[in-house]
Write a protein that holds these residues in place. Sequence first.
Motif, PDB file in Angstrom:
ATOM      1  N   VAL A 263      34.486  39.291 -46.532  1.00  0.00           N
ATOM      2  CA  VAL A 263      34.500  38.396 -47.693  1.00  0.00           C
ATOM      3  C   VAL A 263      35.040  39.110 -48.925  1.00  0.00           C
ATOM      4  CG1 VAL A 263      33.045  37.082 -49.279  1.00  0.00           C
ATOM      5  CG2 VAL A 263      32.645  36.936 -46.816  1.00  0.00           C
ATOM      6  N   SER A 264      34.627  40.363 -49.135  1.00  0.00           N
ATOM      7  CA  SER A 264      35.087  41.121 -50.302  1.00  0.00           C
ATOM      8  C   SER A 264      36.599  41.307 -50.282  1.00  0.00           C
ATOM      9  CB  SER A 264      34.384  42.480 -50.356  1.00  0.00           C
ATOM     10  OG  SER A 264      32.994  42.326 -50.558  1.00  0.00           O
ATOM     11  N   ALA A 265      37.145  41.610 -49.100  1.00  0.00           N
ATOM     12  CA  ALA A 265      38.594  41.785 -48.990  1.00  0.00           C
ATOM     13  C   ALA A 265      39.323  40.485 -49.317  1.00  0.00           C
ATOM     14  CB  ALA A 265      38.957  42.256 -47.583  1.00  0.00           C
ATOM     15  N   ALA A 266      38.796  39.370 -48.819  1.00  0.00           N
ATOM     16  CA  ALA A 266      39.428  38.076 -49.091  1.00  0.00           C
ATOM     17  C   ALA A 266      39.329  37.711 -50.566  1.00  0.00           C
ATOM     18  CB  ALA A 266      38.776  36.992 -48.229  1.00  0.00           C
ATOM     19  N   LEU A 267      38.163  37.962 -51.183  1.00  0.00           N
ATOM     20  CA  LEU A 267      37.987  37.644 -52.596  1.00  0.00           C
ATOM     21  C   LEU A 267      38.894  38.504 -53.474  1.00  0.00           C
ATOM     22  CD1 LEU A 267      34.125  37.132 -52.953  1.00  0.00           C
ATOM     23  CD2 LEU A 267      35.916  35.404 -52.751  1.00  0.00           C
ATOM     24  N   LYS A 268      39.086  39.744 -53.094  1.00  0.00           N
ATOM     25  CA  LYS A 268      39.977  40.615 -53.865  1.00  0.00           C
ATOM     26  C   LYS A 268      41.397  40.069 -53.852  1.00  0.00           C
ATOM     27  CE  LYS A 268      41.574  45.394 -54.276  1.00  0.00           C
ATOM     28  NZ  LYS A 268      41.496  46.771 -53.711  1.00  0.00           N
ATOM     29  N   GLN A 269      41.873  39.625 -52.695  1.00  0.00           N
ATOM     30  CA  GLN A 269      43.218  39.056 -52.599  1.00  0.00           C
ATOM     31  C   GLN A 269      43.328  37.774 -53.412  1.00  0.00           C
ATOM     32  OE1 GLN A 269      43.800  38.593 -48.389  1.00  0.00           O
ATOM     33  NE2 GLN A 269      44.285  40.752 -48.058  1.00  0.00           N
ATOM     34  N   ARG A 270      42.301  36.944 -53.350  1.00  0.00           N
ATOM     35  CA  ARG A 270      42.329  35.684 -54.100  1.00  0.00           C
ATOM     36  C   ARG A 270      42.263  35.942 -55.598  1.00  0.00           C
ATOM     37  NH1 ARG A 270      38.275  32.005 -50.264  1.00  0.00           N
ATOM     38  NH2 ARG A 270      39.397  32.440 -48.321  1.00  0.00           N
ATOM     39  N   ARG A 271      41.474  36.933 -55.985  1.00  0.00           N
ATOM     40  CA  ARG A 271      41.386  37.279 -57.404  1.00  0.00           C
ATOM     41  C   ARG A 271      42.747  37.739 -57.919  1.00  0.00           C
ATOM     42  NH1 ARG A 271      37.153  39.405 -60.550  1.00  0.00           N
ATOM     43  NH2 ARG A 271      37.947  40.474 -62.371  1.00  0.00           N
TER      44      ARG A 271
END
Length: 488
Positions: free
Chosen positions: A386-394
């Motif tokens: 989830v953290s990796a995905a949120l970083k990309q979305r951010r």
Amino acid sequence: MGIAVDTFFLKPDAQGTLQAQIQQMIAEGILLGRFRVGEKLPSSRKLAEHLGVSRITVTLAYTELLSNDYLTSRGRSGYFVSENAPVPPSYAPPERAEETVDWGRAIARRYSGGDMLLKPHDWRDYSYPFIYGQTDPTLFDHANWRLCAVRALGQKDFASLTADYADQDDPLLIEFIARHTLPRRGITARPQEILITLGAQNALWLAAQVLLNHRRRAAIENPGYYALSEMLRRLPCQITPLNVDADGLPPDLVPDETDVIFTSPSHQSPTTATMPLERRRNLLARAHEIDAMIVEDDYDFEMAFAGAPSPSLKSLDTDGRVIYVGSFSKSLSPGLRIGYIVGSEPFIREVRALRMLTLRHPPGHIQRTAAYFLSLGHYDTQIRRVSAALKQRREAMEKAIAEHGLTIAGRGVYGGSSLWMKAPEGVDSYELSRRLIDRSVLIEPGKVFFSGPDEPTEYYRLGYSSIARDKVATGIRYIAEATELFDF
């Protein structure tokens, strides 16, 4: 499918013999569509025991309904609703008689009508859902959660599934929180200092009920968590909203007469501001000076993908005056409703007693399933994903926002899952959100987060936990285009 025996009851004012009343009760159920073709009725013995009548009375009623083709008999299997029974296509409840209760007088305390942020139930149908706190199904570990749930249903865990814990919690879940979750925040706690709650909001309510009364004053952040402010307005206490800045809650604004300080230092809600370490120490010093308690809402600390989070207030506390609130709602799923509250034993004792009086404890099966999911390592794996995905979305969010000239009013230093936005002066974010619905875009107007008479209207929140990365740029463009249509 069998019709539950509890469905049947005799009306105290009914006319006719008991047999006739039972016949009428079953016939009405069939005619109104509550009992459907093929459904099995309770045995004559069970229904007789339930209604407190003789078995022969029920048998005679069944026999009469059988002769009228309302029921059919299948040998020793029992009685069923007949295929020839006059069943309507769908159940329509009968019209009620006009109520005579004066609800304006009967209701002693009102909880509806508050300024709450409600998310559309069909948010998944929108192409660009910039809403906060919802789960992306592509990121949730369905397979392992299912395996943990099945394991929690096994014979070995039968007690955790069915037992009444009274005022206790699942020991496996408590152990994991004590040994793994809290140490990540620098917190040490014994099992008797931890209580499982139905999410962070329930934990805040329990803390407020125990710590506040009509003589005490609560200091809250402004803007702040809207559910907390609505909650406190319905308690017999005094409230002081304190304006936050880029570093969160300023300690020097806390009045001398404050008894409880509510703060979210890791990711301030909704601005996402992260309180620096020095300010955290100053806030603790201020609380010590005026002898105030602090309720630390650390609801989103797991989403610190941009770096290691600052130490929690609880980890810096040497007085025992910090009550720590955590949750798995953002890191696992909001529907799970598993949170926890950590405090000194005398405080937890009172909160535990209050919880027992209201809901006893969160469901044992959910607690045990979560304990397995956490202890088997699935949780940490999901956090990394989830953290990796949120970083990309951010990164996609910030790039698109910069390209279209929108203004970020607040972003979490260590990550998070939302951005606090500010539209040009003269833009009403409620009106902006209404216009964006036609383009299948959802945003969250910010007025609900403010306290006081002069609530600004130009702020809004953009969550990125529920929107796919490839949808971000288009959604931000639509927001920018809708903003430009306002007359400034």
